[in-house]
Design a protein around this motif. Sequence first.
Motif, PDB file in Angstrom:
ATOM      1  N   ARG A 108       0.800  -1.235   0.000  1.00  0.00           N
ATOM      2  CA  ARG A 108       0.000   0.000   0.000  1.00  0.00           C
ATOM      3  C   ARG A 108       0.829   1.280   0.000  1.00  0.00           C
ATOM      4  O   ARG A 108       0.639   2.162   0.853  1.00  0.00           O
ATOM      5  CB  ARG A 108      -0.914   0.035   1.230  1.00  0.00           C
ATOM      6  N   GLY A 109       1.769   1.357  -0.883  1.00  0.00           N
ATOM      7  CA  GLY A 109       2.534   2.584  -1.033  1.00  0.00           C
ATOM      8  C   GLY A 109       3.806   2.655  -0.209  1.00  0.00           C
ATOM      9  O   GLY A 109       4.644   3.520  -0.427  1.00  0.00           O
ATOM     10  N   ARG A 110       3.956   1.746   0.751  1.00  0.00           N
ATOM     11  CA  ARG A 110       5.224   1.724   1.497  1.00  0.00           C
ATOM     12  C   ARG A 110       6.309   1.093   0.607  1.00  0.00           C
ATOM     13  O   ARG A 110       6.008   0.263  -0.243  1.00  0.00           O
ATOM     14  CB  ARG A 110       5.064   0.902   2.772  1.00  0.00           C
ATOM     15  N   ALA A 111       7.546   1.478   0.853  1.00  0.00           N
ATOM     16  CA  ALA A 111       8.645   1.004   0.022  1.00  0.00           C
ATOM     17  C   ALA A 111       8.993  -0.457   0.326  1.00  0.00           C
ATOM     18  O   ALA A 111       8.857  -0.918   1.463  1.00  0.00           O
ATOM     19  CB  ALA A 111       9.874   1.875   0.239  1.00  0.00           C
ATOM     20  N   LEU A 112       9.449  -1.148  -0.704  1.00  0.00           N
ATOM     21  CA  LEU A 112       9.896  -2.546  -0.572  1.00  0.00           C
ATOM     22  C   LEU A 112      11.339  -2.669  -1.066  1.00  0.00           C
ATOM     23  O   LEU A 112      11.655  -2.228  -2.171  1.00  0.00           O
ATOM     24  CB  LEU A 112       9.024  -3.446  -1.443  1.00  0.00           C
ATOM     25  N   ILE A 113      12.181  -3.307  -0.251  1.00  0.00           N
ATOM     26  CA  ILE A 113      13.552  -3.616  -0.680  1.00  0.00           C
ATOM     27  C   ILE A 113      13.610  -5.104  -1.034  1.00  0.00           C
ATOM     28  O   ILE A 113      13.175  -5.937  -0.244  1.00  0.00           O
ATOM     29  CB  ILE A 113      14.583  -3.352   0.446  1.00  0.00           C
TER      30      ILE A 113
END
Lengths: 428, 428
Positions: free
Chosen positions: B149-154
């Motif tokens: 939901r829009g949070r960053a993913l590494i």
Amino acid sequence: MTMGHPALLTDHYELTMVSAALKDGTADRQSVFEVFARRLPPGRRYGVVAGTGRLIDLIREFRFSTEEIDYLLERSVVDEQTAAWLAAFRFQGDIEGYAEGELFFPGSPILTVSGTFVECVMLETLALSVLNHDSAIAAAAARMVTAARGRALIEMGSRRAHEEAAVAATRAAYLAGFSSTSNLAAGMRYGIPTAGTAAHAFTLLHDDEATAFAAQVAALGKSTTLLVDTYDIAQGIRTAIAVAGPDLRAIRIDSGDLSVLAHHSRELLDSLGATETKIIVSGDLDEYSIAALAAEPVDIYGAGTSVVTGSGAPTAGLVYKLVEVDGRPVVKRSEHKATIGGRKTAVRRHKPTGTATEEIVVSQGAPEQRTGDRLLQRPYVVGGEPVDLPSLADSREHLRQGLISIPWEGLKLSAGDPAVPVTVVPAS
Amino acid sequence: MTMGHPALLTDHYELTMVSAALKDGTADRQSVFEVFARRLPPGRRYGVVAGTGRLIDLIREFRFSTEEIDYLLERSVVDEQTAAWLAAFRFQGDIEGYAEGELFFPGSPILTVSGTFVECVMLETLALSVLNHDSAIAAAAARMVTAARGRALIEMGSRRAHEEAAVAATRAAYLAGFSSTSNLAAGMRYGIPTAGTAAHAFTLLHDDEATAFAAQVAALGKSTTLLVDTYDIAQGIRTAIAVAGPDLRAIRIDSGDLSVLAHHSRELLDSLGATETKIIVSGDLDEYSIAALAAEPVDIYGAGTSVVTGSGAPTAGLVYKLVEVDGRPVVKRSEHKATIGGRKTAVRRHKPTGTATEEIVVSQGAPEQRTGDRLLQRPYVVGGEPVDLPSLADSREHLRQGLISIPWEGLKLSAGDPAVPVTVVPAS
């Protein structure tokens, strides 16, 4: 297809740790890292060590080009001091571990890397990539070999895996006892026998099946395999024998209810006098469907997707953990209770009959040696120099013997506990 | 690490078919092959096209070296006539297909390869290897991006995948909307932002956590991420802020009950004045566990194993089928009834609101064009010459828009039917 050095197949944080350790003087602390699995994939009874030979070859080439170092500097991954260190980097430490083809269980220290902190930590990502992939494939393949009960298996899954992973998967499947592969690169790199004749496209290219079969036999001879299920299978078999004669080497069936089809095909081939013509079956086979065909007149299995994807377990769950610094055992406190620091030495205990009973793993010491014990670790790299390794054929035989040695429940395909318990003994 | 040409990343039977077709005069029949999926992995609502750009680059280099041809002759994979043909081989045909980042559904013709039979059949294995792998990863990654939901993913899964597959997986995950990766080779080859700071080993290397954190901050500055769960997490957070001050960029938690820990960590950080310090969580995250953290004060997710192994679907199930020979539609009779021969043209229909309603795939003709229709195929190779391709950033945006366009049920993580139905219309 020229790739970079394997050194860049590495996680960013390995290099930031190197940077920080070079700055604060901890870089040269003598360190021991171990590779082990905390658990096997759900229900699996053993793991199979595979990939170590490939890893050692990659470590031999593990250095950074000027172009790579420029990239790292440009993106501020490393500073100038670290860049200079990377430019000179060669692994000078020691590596020992379980032989390829050795079985492993939760807690088995399958690889031990020792040297300075910075040279050892640098190898983490590559070591885990290679061992997690190849061991996952080998374990799945070994179960299929057991399920095939002595019948030959052809690995034909390249199209279902990344193009280079496919070559490594072939190597692991061959190590596990597969007879041959469809993958030509694996044939050339590792000397694995390759096999293959024709796809449905070849039949569809021609005006009819008989013309296609005749073209194939004209080009490849009667010791070929005709794929008989493009249209009607019974008609396909009749056409195959009409074109090639009863000394056709094999037919292949790639679709449908293979149990029924194998049975009917055998009867039909026999009735046509083709009593020596073999039946090859393929099409989404895994260890369970192979086992289910045990009573059918199948001669050879072709396995693809399932073997190259680890049959539900595409990675082996191996981790690379710092266990000792300057002779002092270290351990992450919040981990599973069974984790014990210190460099480990492992033996597998056996009954006089040869059946393995347990694995003893001793931290900072050696297990008491008894009759029937076998030391599980062997040297791979000494002072940066790789030692001679067993051939792939040797590793294949090693696994074959290993599977004979575990308690019989260990070979069951159903879910169960690890076949051999591992006892980890802390430093006294 | 110099590899061979990609040409040998090919199944043995492609070359025996070439041999046989060169002998019987069918080699030059004009052929059309299509890549499509008969079904999506169980419960999945869409597929994501990925890897086509990588494939086109590999096809550019798809030729056989003298050494490789010698190997093929030596092992009798091919005869002299075929060897001569292979030595001169360059793909001279046409390739068109869906853009990278395009959604696909069962029956979507995502790649169409046309030319002579022999030049097209040769590309089967490589095309499927690349597309099956990369598309599987992209689809899993897209679900995680939706869940975040829009949070960053590494992306940090390199250690759980074959070392080269890991680089391709990173590319696919970035295409799907991940923000950055741990993989340095992917950073250099594809310009993907890389990230990483330290592992538990770095803390264990030092005499205590405070010393380790101080060393990291000295080397990397306060805009770093401190890993706080080596020992006690609350104490780790206090130590992190004591060492780095309240303007520390981030902490990372890699174990434990991440819901509870994120919540407590946020409270503790705030109470220490570190209100802007971000919380990164990692540790066996998949789309479901990411979704379950939606209400917690997590800023960034690190995903590894699950993304690089396709979260339960490690291969996309794509096949490469001959559909047309010299203008005549062909089809394997025993296949799934929905299979229809002939070269296909595909459009996706949309409501005036932009929501996709269906995909129309017409054999040997073009769909009637209506308002809101979008043609799905674009040229990749014309007469053997690759055309300019969109950038990876463009493909990423293409997928982002595509996911907005499908009916809302298509974004649910739960099992369901394909989000957009595909109607395949036979040649009239």
